[in-house]
Motif scaffolding. Structure first.
Motif, PDB file in Angstrom:
ATOM      1  N   UNK A  23       0.907  -1.321  -0.005  1.00  0.00           N
ATOM      2  CA  UNK A  23       0.011   0.093   0.206  1.00  0.00           C
ATOM      3  C   UNK A  23       0.891   1.379  -0.003  1.00  0.00           C
ATOM      4  N   UNK A  24       1.901   1.166   0.470  1.00  0.00           N
ATOM      5  CA  UNK A  24       2.795   2.357   0.846  1.00  0.00           C
ATOM      6  C   UNK A  24       2.859   3.062   2.045  1.00  0.00           C
ATOM      7  N   UNK A  25       3.722   3.926   2.418  1.00  0.00           N
ATOM      8  CA  UNK A  25       3.591   4.796   3.666  1.00  0.00           C
ATOM      9  C   UNK A  25       4.481   6.084   3.326  1.00  0.00           C
ATOM     10  N   UNK A  26       3.933   6.900   4.067  1.00  0.00           N
ATOM     11  CA  UNK A  26       4.936   8.188   3.865  1.00  0.00           C
ATOM     12  C   UNK A  26       5.183   8.571   5.497  1.00  0.00           C
ATOM     13  N   UNK A  27       6.499   8.866   5.540  1.00  0.00           N
ATOM     14  CA  UNK A  27       7.189   9.066   6.874  1.00  0.00           C
ATOM     15  C   UNK A  27       7.478  10.562   6.883  1.00  0.00           C
ATOM     16  N   UNK A  28       6.704  11.390   7.927  1.00  0.00           N
ATOM     17  CA  UNK A  28       7.088  13.020   7.748  1.00  0.00           C
ATOM     18  C   UNK A  28       7.677  13.218   9.284  1.00  0.00           C
ATOM     19  N   UNK A  29       8.874  14.074   8.999  1.00  0.00           N
ATOM     20  CA  UNK A  29       9.554  14.345  10.327  1.00  0.00           C
ATOM     21  C   UNK A  29      10.095  15.802  10.164  1.00  0.00           C
ATOM     22  N   UNK A  30      10.039  16.758  11.127  1.00  0.00           N
ATOM     23  CA  UNK A  30      10.642  17.810  11.413  1.00  0.00           C
ATOM     24  C   UNK A  30      11.668  17.799  12.651  1.00  0.00           C
ATOM     25  N   UNK A  31      12.867  18.215  12.172  1.00  0.00           N
ATOM     26  CA  UNK A  31      13.834  18.176  13.254  1.00  0.00           C
ATOM     27  C   UNK A  31      14.381  19.686  13.307  1.00  0.00           C
ATOM     28  N   UNK A  32      14.528  20.412  14.420  1.00  0.00           N
ATOM     29  CA  UNK A  32      15.058  21.506  14.732  1.00  0.00           C
ATOM     30  C   UNK A  32      16.234  21.564  15.892  1.00  0.00           C
ATOM     31  N   UNK A  33      17.534  22.002  15.178  1.00  0.00           N
ATOM     32  CA  UNK A  33      18.558  22.020  16.376  1.00  0.00           C
ATOM     33  C   UNK A  33      18.860  23.424  16.467  1.00  0.00           C
ATOM     34  N   UNK A  34      18.904  23.608  18.105  1.00  0.00           N
ATOM     35  CA  UNK A  34      18.933  24.888  18.696  1.00  0.00           C
ATOM     36  C   UNK A  34      19.994  24.870  19.736  1.00  0.00           C
ATOM     37  N   UNK A  35      20.426  25.921  19.839  1.00  0.00           N
ATOM     38  CA  UNK A  35      21.271  26.189  21.041  1.00  0.00           C
ATOM     39  C   UNK A  35      21.009  27.390  21.867  1.00  0.00           C
ATOM     40  N   UNK A  36      20.652  27.376  22.955  1.00  0.00           N
ATOM     41  CA  UNK A  36      20.312  28.692  23.920  1.00  0.00           C
ATOM     42  C   UNK A  36      19.149  29.212  23.172  1.00  0.00           C
ATOM     43  N   UNK A  37      18.062  28.416  22.919  1.00  0.00           N
ATOM     44  CA  UNK A  37      16.754  28.978  22.287  1.00  0.00           C
ATOM     45  C   UNK A  37      16.914  29.598  20.998  1.00  0.00           C
ATOM     46  N   UNK A  38      18.209  29.523  20.255  1.00  0.00           N
ATOM     47  CA  UNK A  38      18.205  29.959  18.924  1.00  0.00           C
ATOM     48  C   UNK A  38      18.485  28.686  18.072  1.00  0.00           C
ATOM     49  N   UNK A  39      17.342  28.779  17.009  1.00  0.00           N
ATOM     50  CA  UNK A  39      17.224  27.747  16.040  1.00  0.00           C
ATOM     51  C   UNK A  39      18.341  27.933  14.937  1.00  0.00           C
ATOM     52  N   UNK A  40      19.217  26.924  14.931  1.00  0.00           N
ATOM     53  CA  UNK A  40      20.472  26.823  14.007  1.00  0.00           C
ATOM     54  C   UNK A  40      20.112  26.344  12.812  1.00  0.00           C
ATOM     55  N   UNK A  41      19.359  25.029  13.057  1.00  0.00           N
ATOM     56  CA  UNK A  41      19.095  24.090  11.774  1.00  0.00           C
ATOM     57  C   UNK A  41      17.793  23.542  11.868  1.00  0.00           C
ATOM     58  N   UNK A  42      17.163  23.617  10.774  1.00  0.00           N
ATOM     59  CA  UNK A  42      15.885  23.005  10.467  1.00  0.00           C
ATOM     60  C   UNK A  42      15.762  22.157   9.486  1.00  0.00           C
ATOM     61  N   UNK A  43      15.372  20.848   9.564  1.00  0.00           N
ATOM     62  CA  UNK A  43      15.263  19.916   8.667  1.00  0.00           C
ATOM     63  C   UNK A  43      13.834  19.526   8.499  1.00  0.00           C
ATOM     64  N   UNK A  44      13.273  19.414   7.448  1.00  0.00           N
ATOM     65  CA  UNK A  44      12.040  18.817   7.019  1.00  0.00           C
ATOM     66  C   UNK A  44      12.122  17.801   6.319  1.00  0.00           C
ATOM     67  N   UNK A  45      11.931  16.553   6.686  1.00  0.00           N
ATOM     68  CA  UNK A  45      12.174  15.210   6.026  1.00  0.00           C
ATOM     69  C   UNK A  45      10.771  14.562   5.585  1.00  0.00           C
ATOM     70  N   UNK A  46      10.935  13.957   4.308  1.00  0.00           N
ATOM     71  CA  UNK A  46       9.770  13.337   3.896  1.00  0.00           C
ATOM     72  C   UNK A  46      10.211  11.966   3.159  1.00  0.00           C
ATOM     73  N   UNK A  47       9.658  10.854   3.403  1.00  0.00           N
ATOM     74  CA  UNK A  47      10.185   9.644   2.864  1.00  0.00           C
ATOM     75  C   UNK A  47       8.896   8.862   2.445  1.00  0.00           C
TER      76      UNK A  47
END
Length: 63
Positions: A23-47
């Motif tokens: 049937x298929x499946x979609x995996x979605x994830x959002x990852x945010x890497x932050x230091x001291x409350x400041x977002x440094x890296x944002x990744x939006x992943x879809x598979x």
């Protein structure tokens, strides 16, 4: 009676993998890497996880 229902809902790994590939499946994830409350890296992943045959069949349905 509740135990019988639990047994029926258990699915083996092989059965689950077969269902996902058919049937298929979609995996979605959002990852945010932050230091001291400041977002440094944002990744939006879809598979999309499916078999080649199912992917081709779904692609042909869209056309």
């Amino acid at each position: 009676m509740l135990e019988d229902k639990d047994r029926q809902e258990q699915v083996s790994l092989c059965e689950a993998l077969d269902r996902i590939l058919n049937k298929g499946a979609v995996v979605v994830a959002d990852v945010t890497i932050s230091v001291a409350g400041i977002d440094l890296v944002y990744l939006s992943l879809q598979a999309l996880i499916t078999s080649v045959e199912t992917g081709q069949r779904l692609r042909n349905q869209e056309e």
